[in-house]
Design a protein around this motif. Sequence first.
Motif, PDB file in Angstrom:
ATOM      1  N   ASP A 115       0.404   2.967  11.503  1.00 11.85           N
ATOM      2  CA  ASP A 115       0.629   2.374  10.131  1.00 11.85           C
ATOM      3  C   ASP A 115       1.770   1.203  10.150  1.00 11.85           C
ATOM      4  O   ASP A 115       2.597   1.335  11.183  1.00 11.85           O
ATOM      5  CB  ASP A 115       0.924   3.384   9.060  1.00 11.85           C
ATOM      6  N   GLU A 116       1.685   0.291   9.371  1.00 10.56           N
ATOM      7  CA  GLU A 116       2.723  -0.705   9.262  1.00 10.56           C
ATOM      8  C   GLU A 116       3.599  -0.599   8.023  1.00 10.56           C
ATOM      9  O   GLU A 116       3.055   0.089   6.924  1.00 10.56           O
ATOM     10  CB  GLU A 116       2.105  -2.022   9.609  1.00 10.56           C
TER      11      GLU A 116
ATOM     12  N   ASP B 172      -4.615   3.092  10.030  1.00 14.26           N
ATOM     13  CA  ASP B 172      -4.700   2.757   8.711  1.00 14.26           C
ATOM     14  C   ASP B 172      -5.320   1.455   8.651  1.00 14.26           C
ATOM     15  O   ASP B 172      -4.759   0.617   8.926  1.00 14.26           O
ATOM     16  CB  ASP B 172      -3.334   3.045   8.159  1.00 14.26           C
TER      17      ASP B 172
ATOM     18  N   GLU C 296      -3.522   7.616   5.769  1.00 12.61           N
ATOM     19  CA  GLU C 296      -2.383   8.381   5.719  1.00 12.61           C
ATOM     20  C   GLU C 296      -2.513   9.545   4.964  1.00 12.61           C
ATOM     21  O   GLU C 296      -1.830  10.590   4.764  1.00 12.61           O
ATOM     22  CB  GLU C 296      -0.999   7.580   5.190  1.00 12.61           C
TER      23      GLU C 296
HETATM   24 MG    MG Z   1      -1.090   1.119   6.008  1.00  7.97          MG
END
Ligand code: MG
Length: 297
Positions: free
Chosen positions: A82-83, A188, A218
């Motif tokens: 994820d970022e 994600d 998530e």
């Molecule tokens: Mg994300």
Amino acid sequence: MKKTYNFYLVQPPEGAIFQAKVNDTVITAYKSGKVLFQGKSSQLEANKWLNESSVYQQLNKDVPYISDETVAIVKTSHIGSDESGTGDYFGPITVAAVYVKEEHLSDLVQIGIQDSKKIADPIVKKLAKEIITRAIPYALLTLENKKYNYLQRSGWSQGKMKAMLHHHAIRLLLDKISNQYFKGIVIDQFCTPNVYKQYLRSENEKPIENTYFETKAETVSVAVAAASILARARFLKELDRLSEKTGYPILKGASHEVDKLAAKIIHNKGEAMLNHCAKIHFANTKKAKYLVNKDLL
Ligand code: MG
């Protein structure tokens, strides 16, 4: 119902089909068909199930449709990425990939690992430390503003930057865990799988097998949730660093307050400073310059 609480399941007591802990509420479903809600917000939680339409709404709001493959993956050892920082004018983009073994899944849920967007900053920082002290393997990348702005000027979309960061973070992590078993990789989703693959191919990178894209991943994958926390914690740390560098307390987001802060930085430190602390192509830059030019500081 169990699927809804997939991410919050704990060891069920005898005679129960499942038990889940959501914040301060414990939900226990018994084989008899009885479901018990206990704790401070138990009424609130129970209300969600009072009639089918509200259940439907709830499912659509918090629990997105997840493919059967992903459901199977997130129940056992898997990788998630994820970022953070993509919507914020100031600060870098950070991406984390995390490898969670099956035996660590419930432990991470117990300590409160969940979507970083639902957690206050100080808790995000604390949880990141918890993940790291547990020796959970991860890879964490930061795309600093200077490089971000350079890539953006050379024609990279933010989507492509994200794709490459996810890809490299996952590859780094795969190197770290060498041959340890994992069932799959969950990202994600920020673009369609096809667009993701195109981005990779345009940089002569091969998509990694067994990768699945899910929106709101998530909420179902502990590894993605842990990645969201590590990425967010790094992003927050970078904002602290930029606050020191610029001499201004750097703000998150892209609001009008952010415009005003950018204007102050331009006025007092020079426009070149933005290259080191902001995503220049955001509309905030134009708005900040307007404030400076019109003397509206
Ligand atoms: Mg994300």
